[in-house]
Write an enzyme that holds these catalytic residues in place. Sequence first.
Site: not given
Ligand code: IPM
Ligand code: MG
Length: 358
Positions: A140, A191, A223, A247, A251
């Site tokens: 990042y 990884k 993975d 990240d 999700d």
């Molecule tokens: C998160 C989001 C952010 C990230 C984006 C909006 C920059 O996906 O907080 O998980 O990638 O960190």
């Molecule tokens: Mg995210």
Amino acid sequence: MTQRILILPGDGIGPEIVAEAIKVMQVFKDEGIDLDWSIGLIGGVAVDEEGAPYPESTRQAAHNCDAILLGAVGSPKHEGLPRNLRPERGLLDLRKDLDLFANLRPTIVFEELAHASPLKKDSIAGLDLLILRELTGDIYFGQPRGRRRTSDGAEEAFDTMHYSVPEIERIARIGFEAARRRSGRLCSVDKENVLETSRLWREVMIRVGSDYPDVSLSHMYVDNAAMQLLRNPKQFDVLVTGNMFGDILSDESAMLAGSIGLLPSASLNARSKGLYEPIHGSAPDLAGKGLANPLAMILSVGMMFRYTFDRIDLAQRIDSAVRSVLAAGLRSPDIAVSGEKAITTAAMGDAVVSALRS
Ligand code: IPM
Ligand code: MG
């Protein structure tokens, strides 16, 4: 002592869910908790009004408050802009500027919602998982990055995955401390079979682990971790991982809970100053329609009381208020499964408020 909170509603559904968080904070203020808040700009709205996604006025306010609540950033309107003017940049700059390296993303499956997850109820019921994501390093922020032309004229783009020992050490310590307070198990995700950064990551995890003999440390390739989260999520308690892997895995783990609209997060620096935000994005397609689930935002207020203000009692009240509205059958559209009637963002916020007041 007054607790000063900077509120950054941001884009898309951000302002709507933040409005519900403010209602919740007002309950505590009415009870005499000394809270004071102000509103600032971040993301696309900040680009429109101030010409930058993390304007100087917001930067100063962020440095001069005790905690920050953020709705969401990102809007289709700003998608074509150069990278430094993208709404997401505002959030990344804020995280970096305040050195908010430790991102706590809990996934808790509420009993009442176990059927809302696409996964089998048995595999997720009772799940309580913490993903600890390093937030200010990795690909990042690594340099160099950019675009260029190769000698034969082809365009190419590149990012740099980067971790230093101090960066890994400090997130490792947070991970071991968290594991110590919970089940005593920490799984580090990397990884290591491919990446240099991951080899260093694993070495440092093992080294720091020797200071925590009471915590059992395991390692898993990312993975495999992605697969294991679906196959048998209850094998995990605390997962610690880098920015990019965290990240993605967070999700994924949101789907265990049933909806990404349920997951709060805390991003802390070494002084426990915190940025509190839902893990979901700005959901432009839902914005302005009362369809957004405010619970991730409200639970983020709970995390703020827990981690920055050291008011675990108030955090617990928020958690139980949320549980009670879910137990009463109230559902936002994202968690309403066949036959369940959904209520609006504001109605959900009001329900949490009346549970808190009762
Ligand atoms: C998160 C989001 C952010 C990230 C984006 C909006 C920059 O996906 O907080 O998980 O990638 O960190
Ligand atoms: Mg995210």
